[in-house]
Write a protein that holds these residues in place. Structure first.
Motif, PDB file in Angstrom:
ATOM      1  N   THR A   1       0.830  -1.202  -0.092  1.00  0.00           N
ATOM      2  CA  THR A   1       0.042   0.028  -0.039  1.00  0.00           C
ATOM      3  C   THR A   1       0.975   1.360  -0.019  1.00  0.00           C
ATOM      4  O   THR A   1       0.559   2.387  -0.685  1.00  0.00           O
ATOM      5  CB  THR A   1      -0.823   0.054   1.131  1.00  0.00           C
ATOM      6  N   GLN A   2       1.796   1.168   0.501  1.00  0.00           N
ATOM      7  CA  GLN A   2       2.823   2.601   0.715  1.00  0.00           C
ATOM      8  C   GLN A   2       3.361   2.516  -0.399  1.00  0.00           C
ATOM      9  O   GLN A   2       3.909   3.859  -1.129  1.00  0.00           O
ATOM     10  CB  GLN A   2       3.669   2.387   2.116  1.00  0.00           C
ATOM     11  N   VAL A   3       3.961   1.629  -0.995  1.00  0.00           N
ATOM     12  CA  VAL A   3       4.618   1.741  -2.517  1.00  0.00           C
ATOM     13  C   VAL A   3       3.654   2.262  -3.490  1.00  0.00           C
ATOM     14  O   VAL A   3       3.919   3.432  -4.316  1.00  0.00           O
ATOM     15  CB  VAL A   3       5.465   0.313  -3.031  1.00  0.00           C
ATOM     16  N   ALA A   4       2.627   1.704  -3.406  1.00  0.00           N
ATOM     17  CA  ALA A   4       1.338   2.359  -4.440  1.00  0.00           C
ATOM     18  C   ALA A   4       1.124   3.806  -4.132  1.00  0.00           C
ATOM     19  O   ALA A   4       0.917   4.638  -5.152  1.00  0.00           O
ATOM     20  CB  ALA A   4       0.172   1.487  -4.401  1.00  0.00           C
ATOM     21  N   GLU A   5       1.330   4.078  -2.898  1.00  0.00           N
ATOM     22  CA  GLU A   5       1.022   5.669  -2.655  1.00  0.00           C
ATOM     23  C   GLU A   5       2.003   6.570  -3.364  1.00  0.00           C
ATOM     24  O   GLU A   5       1.654   7.364  -3.931  1.00  0.00           O
ATOM     25  CB  GLU A   5       0.598   5.931  -0.989  1.00  0.00           C
ATOM     26  N   LEU A   6       3.131   6.252  -3.095  1.00  0.00           N
ATOM     27  CA  LEU A   6       4.223   7.183  -3.571  1.00  0.00           C
ATOM     28  C   LEU A   6       4.262   6.706  -4.981  1.00  0.00           C
ATOM     29  O   LEU A   6       4.954   7.853  -5.758  1.00  0.00           O
ATOM     30  CB  LEU A   6       5.393   6.911  -2.999  1.00  0.00           C
ATOM     31  N   ARG A   7       4.183   5.848  -5.729  1.00  0.00           N
ATOM     32  CA  ARG A   7       3.949   6.031  -7.063  1.00  0.00           C
ATOM     33  C   ARG A   7       3.082   6.758  -7.781  1.00  0.00           C
ATOM     34  O   ARG A   7       3.446   7.078  -8.689  1.00  0.00           O
ATOM     35  CB  ARG A   7       4.107   4.426  -7.221  1.00  0.00           C
ATOM     36  N   VAL A   8       1.718   6.709  -7.196  1.00  0.00           N
ATOM     37  CA  VAL A   8       0.881   7.586  -7.817  1.00  0.00           C
ATOM     38  C   VAL A   8       0.957   8.999  -7.534  1.00  0.00           C
ATOM     39  O   VAL A   8       0.746   9.736  -7.905  1.00  0.00           O
ATOM     40  CB  VAL A   8      -0.535   6.896  -7.369  1.00  0.00           C
ATOM     41  N   ARG A   9       1.362   9.137  -5.936  1.00  0.00           N
ATOM     42  CA  ARG A   9       1.522  10.706  -5.548  1.00  0.00           C
ATOM     43  C   ARG A   9       2.695  11.198  -5.816  1.00  0.00           C
ATOM     44  O   ARG A   9       3.578  11.336  -4.676  1.00  0.00           O
ATOM     45  CB  ARG A   9       0.771  10.746  -4.188  1.00  0.00           C
ATOM     46  N   ARG A  10       3.147  11.608  -6.972  1.00  0.00           N
ATOM     47  CA  ARG A  10       4.642  12.038  -7.165  1.00  0.00           C
ATOM     48  C   ARG A  10       4.907  13.173  -6.409  1.00  0.00           C
ATOM     49  O   ARG A  10       5.937  13.695  -6.219  1.00  0.00           O
ATOM     50  CB  ARG A  10       4.702  12.309  -8.605  1.00  0.00           C
ATOM     51  N   TYR A  11       3.895  14.017  -5.938  1.00  0.00           N
ATOM     52  CA  TYR A  11       3.962  15.215  -4.991  1.00  0.00           C
ATOM     53  C   TYR A  11       4.411  14.999  -3.639  1.00  0.00           C
ATOM     54  O   TYR A  11       4.884  15.826  -2.929  1.00  0.00           O
ATOM     55  CB  TYR A  11       2.732  16.215  -5.178  1.00  0.00           C
ATOM     56  N   ALA A  12       4.272  13.842  -3.234  1.00  0.00           N
ATOM     57  CA  ALA A  12       4.517  13.290  -1.761  1.00  0.00           C
ATOM     58  C   ALA A  12       5.951  13.020  -1.576  1.00  0.00           C
ATOM     59  O   ALA A  12       6.720  12.005  -2.228  1.00  0.00           O
ATOM     60  CB  ALA A  12       3.628  12.192  -1.527  1.00  0.00           C
ATOM     61  N   ALA A  13       6.570  13.346  -0.278  1.00  0.00           N
ATOM     62  CA  ALA A  13       7.871  12.714  -0.049  1.00  0.00           C
ATOM     63  C   ALA A  13       8.053  11.672   0.709  1.00  0.00           C
ATOM     64  O   ALA A  13       8.876  10.969   0.863  1.00  0.00           O
ATOM     65  CB  ALA A  13       8.449  13.908   0.764  1.00  0.00           C
ATOM     66  N   LEU A  14       6.681  11.255   1.582  1.00  0.00           N
ATOM     67  CA  LEU A  14       6.719  10.378   2.532  1.00  0.00           C
ATOM     68  C   LEU A  14       5.136   9.799   2.690  1.00  0.00           C
ATOM     69  O   LEU A  14       4.207  10.741   2.467  1.00  0.00           O
ATOM     70  CB  LEU A  14       7.239  10.595   3.899  1.00  0.00           C
ATOM     71  N   VAL A  15       5.047   8.769   3.127  1.00  0.00           N
ATOM     72  CA  VAL A  15       3.840   8.221   3.552  1.00  0.00           C
ATOM     73  C   VAL A  15       3.841   7.489   4.985  1.00  0.00           C
ATOM     74  O   VAL A  15       4.874   7.034   5.250  1.00  0.00           O
ATOM     75  CB  VAL A  15       3.174   7.373   2.252  1.00  0.00           C
ATOM     76  N   ALA A  16       2.787   7.693   5.668  1.00  0.00           N
ATOM     77  CA  ALA A  16       3.027   7.204   6.961  1.00  0.00           C
ATOM     78  C   ALA A  16       1.623   6.625   7.412  1.00  0.00           C
ATOM     79  O   ALA A  16       0.439   6.925   6.863  1.00  0.00           O
ATOM     80  CB  ALA A  16       3.105   8.022   8.167  1.00  0.00           C
ATOM     81  N   CYS A  17       1.515   5.405   8.297  1.00  0.00           N
ATOM     82  CA  CYS A  17       0.353   4.667   8.664  1.00  0.00           C
ATOM     83  C   CYS A  17       0.180   4.711   9.734  1.00  0.00           C
ATOM     84  O   CYS A  17       1.021   5.096  10.483  1.00  0.00           O
ATOM     85  CB  CYS A  17       0.506   3.043   7.820  1.00  0.00           C
ATOM     86  N   ARG A  18      -1.160   4.533  10.436  1.00  0.00           N
ATOM     87  CA  ARG A  18      -1.200   4.153  11.742  1.00  0.00           C
ATOM     88  C   ARG A  18      -0.386   2.778  12.088  1.00  0.00           C
ATOM     89  O   ARG A  18      -0.284   1.935  11.514  1.00  0.00           O
ATOM     90  CB  ARG A  18      -2.833   4.255  12.098  1.00  0.00           C
ATOM     91  N   ARG A  19      -0.171   2.746  13.527  1.00  0.00           N
ATOM     92  CA  ARG A  19       0.405   1.508  13.961  1.00  0.00           C
ATOM     93  C   ARG A  19      -0.260   1.035  15.102  1.00  0.00           C
ATOM     94  O   ARG A  19      -0.890   1.924  15.846  1.00  0.00           O
ATOM     95  CB  ARG A  19       1.736   1.858  14.062  1.00  0.00           C
ATOM     96  N   ASP A  20      -0.141  -0.161  15.661  1.00  0.00           N
ATOM     97  CA  ASP A  20      -0.295  -0.615  16.819  1.00  0.00           C
ATOM     98  C   ASP A  20       1.018  -0.671  17.901  1.00  0.00           C
ATOM     99  O   ASP A  20       2.098  -0.447  17.298  1.00  0.00           O
ATOM    100  CB  ASP A  20      -0.742  -2.283  16.406  1.00  0.00           C
ATOM    101  N   LEU A  21       0.577  -0.661  19.213  1.00  0.00           N
ATOM    102  CA  LEU A  21       1.505  -1.091  20.102  1.00  0.00           C
ATOM    103  C   LEU A  21       1.436  -2.239  20.678  1.00  0.00           C
ATOM    104  O   LEU A  21       0.545  -2.725  20.884  1.00  0.00           O
ATOM    105  CB  LEU A  21       1.266   0.100  21.221  1.00  0.00           C
TER     106      LEU A  21
END
Length: 270
Positions: free
Chosen positions: A101-121
């Motif tokens: 999912t994160q690779v897909a986001e940065l491939r499509v959204r060329r204007y983005a420098a980073l993508v972050a997801c929520r996480r569990d503890l």
């Protein structure tokens, strides 16, 4: 052939958790990646554990001497050869769809420098302590100024730990990497500087896990770290002209956040 994404794992006396960390990368639904494990100048059973997994996508590297954490993380990223990079601490986890999912986001959204997801503890045994945390007010596309305001209002790091983030290597290089003068806040400091080179994409799905245990760096929050965090946020508020009301909210939320973090650590047995 250069893989489109590289996961780098800086490892220092990592034998306790390194197998589960590396196996979480090998279990990804997106399979075209390289995994670099960097031993930081100390030999334990990390190399034997990682080598025993027998996956050709793993590259094991070693520093001759122990480097300070920021220098070690920078070297780990320098060893990567991919345009997209994730730094994964040697005790944390990513879930199977994280890279996909994160690779897909940065491939499509060329204007983005980073993508972050929520996480569990999770605790030392991998049991969930709290599900789906992080990215308060930062879902979707967010600009540098929007992120700055959210960080100030949060009073801490709402973007998340390294395992939650995937960034562009070219943006990392342009920032100069992890700041050696910010050893206590390396991740948040870098995320903010990456935003000089593109936007943040915040994902609502929890795709990573941050482990709470008694030997982790984050379990030992010091007065010095709190002061460094407050200084970084003050600088951010000034440079981005964040309204005073957001600064007041952030100061109050930060105090409550420390109490909540202590509660979660106690729940995890740290």
């Amino acid at each position: 052939m250069v893989a489109p994404v590289c996961v780098v794992v800086p490892a220092y006396r990592a034998g306790r958790f390194i197998r589960s960390t590396v196996e979480s990368v090998l279990a990804q639904t997106f399979t075209d990646f390289e995994l670099v494990v960097l031993e930081n100048g100390v030999t334990d059973d990390t190399a034997a554990i990682v080598g025993g997994l027998g996956d050709p996508r793993i590259r094991l590297e070693r520093n001759e001497n122990v480097l300070p954490m920021a220098n070690n993380w920078n070297r780990a990223v320098e060893l990567s050869r991919s345009p997209l990079v994730k730094v994964l601490c040697a005790d944390d986890l990513i879930y199977p769809r994280c890279l996909e999912t994160q690779v897909a986001e940065l491939r499509v959204r060329r204007y983005a420098a980073l993508v972050a997801c929520r996480r569990d503890l999770v605790d030392a045994d991998g049991a969930t302590v709290r599900a789906g945390g992080g990215l308060r007010g930062l879902l979707g596309r967010r600009t540098r100024d929007e992120v700055a305001r959210a960080v100030v209002r949060h009073g801490g790091n709402p973007i998340g730990e390294p395992g939650s983030v995937l960034f562009r290597r070219e943006a990392f290089d342009a920032t100069g990497g992890f700041a050696t003068e910010q050893p206590l806040l390396m991740d948040l400091d870098l995320w903010v500087r990456l935003l000089d080179h593109g936007d943040l994409i915040g994902q609502g799905e929890s795709l990573a896990a941050f482990r709470l245990h008694d030997a982790s760096t984050t379990s030992q929050v010091t007065v010095e770290q709190q002061a460094a965090q407050a200084a970084l946020i003050r600088d951010l508020a000034v440079s981005h002209r964040v309204p005073i009301t957001d600064r007041v909210i952030g100061a109050a939320v930060s105090r409550l956040g420390r109490l909540w973090w202590n509660h979660l650590q106690s729940k995890a047995g740290t």
